[in-house]
Design an enzyme around this catalytic site. Sequence first.
Site, short mmCIF file in Angstrom:
data_model
loop_
_atom_site.label_atom_id
_atom_site.label_comp_id
_atom_site.label_asym_id
_atom_site.label_seq_id
_atom_site.Cartn_x
_atom_site.Cartn_y
_atom_site.Cartn_z
N GLY A 11 0.94 -0.48 0.00
CA GLY A 11 0.35 0.10 0.13
C GLY A 11 0.80 1.25 0.21
N THR A 18 4.06 -1.84 7.85
CA THR A 18 4.98 -2.34 9.20
C THR A 18 3.77 -2.61 10.59
OG1 THR A 18 6.62 -0.97 8.38
CG2 THR A 18 6.99 -1.54 10.54
N ASP A 86 6.44 -6.71 5.38
CA ASP A 86 5.89 -5.09 5.18
C ASP A 86 5.48 -4.95 3.82
OD1 ASP A 86 8.36 -3.94 5.33
OD2 ASP A 86 7.44 -2.60 6.75
#
Length: 215
Positions: A11, A18, A86
């Site tokens: 994103g 994260t 992440d």
Amino acid sequence: MMEVPFIAIEGPIGVGKTSLANKLATHFGFHLLEEIVEENPFLGKFYDNIEEWSFQTEMFFLCNRYKQLEDIQTKYLQVNKPVIADYHISKNMIFAKRTLQEEQFEKYEQIYHILTKDMPVPNMMIYIHASLDTILKRIRLRGREIEQNIKATYLAQLSQDYEQFMNEFEKIHPNIPVVRIDGDQFDFVSNQEDLETIIEMVRTELHRVTLNTAN
């Protein structure tokens, strides 16, 4: 043979990748892979002058992410230890297409394909999207000094680029589930109920990944 879970969260800048990766890794007991951001010596200069510093910035990210994924492959995935990251390394191409000049991009793309052709591919994607107001608010809240000069127009364009990328990703990889999360509606950092809803969404897709692989 069952495939070991490898989840990537993606994103735009500031949507909480994260934070969510940390919470999911803790809940499921998966190894957490975090991308290197603030260690990039070119990033502050990049946000001040994108055109001048984009190639150095993108090459630093590419080389570091390549090394991280190489380590993940040998130390975790090959020995059946699940991983949640992440980021997805293909984000490099999202940023490079937006920031590099044509000649630079052609060189970069060649290097990217050479480095990533044997890299592990996630078997689940989590995509967090949010409005520009939410993104700007979260960037201010986390207070990274190097991010304070990011232009809102750049973030808005980046959000559009991500939306296009994820739509294409689902077409190209129909067997890789994508969990879409609306960052305007889900506050998984402060609201435990929102986090638990996302955990159940991920658990459902993990079960499907396991079934598909077993079959």
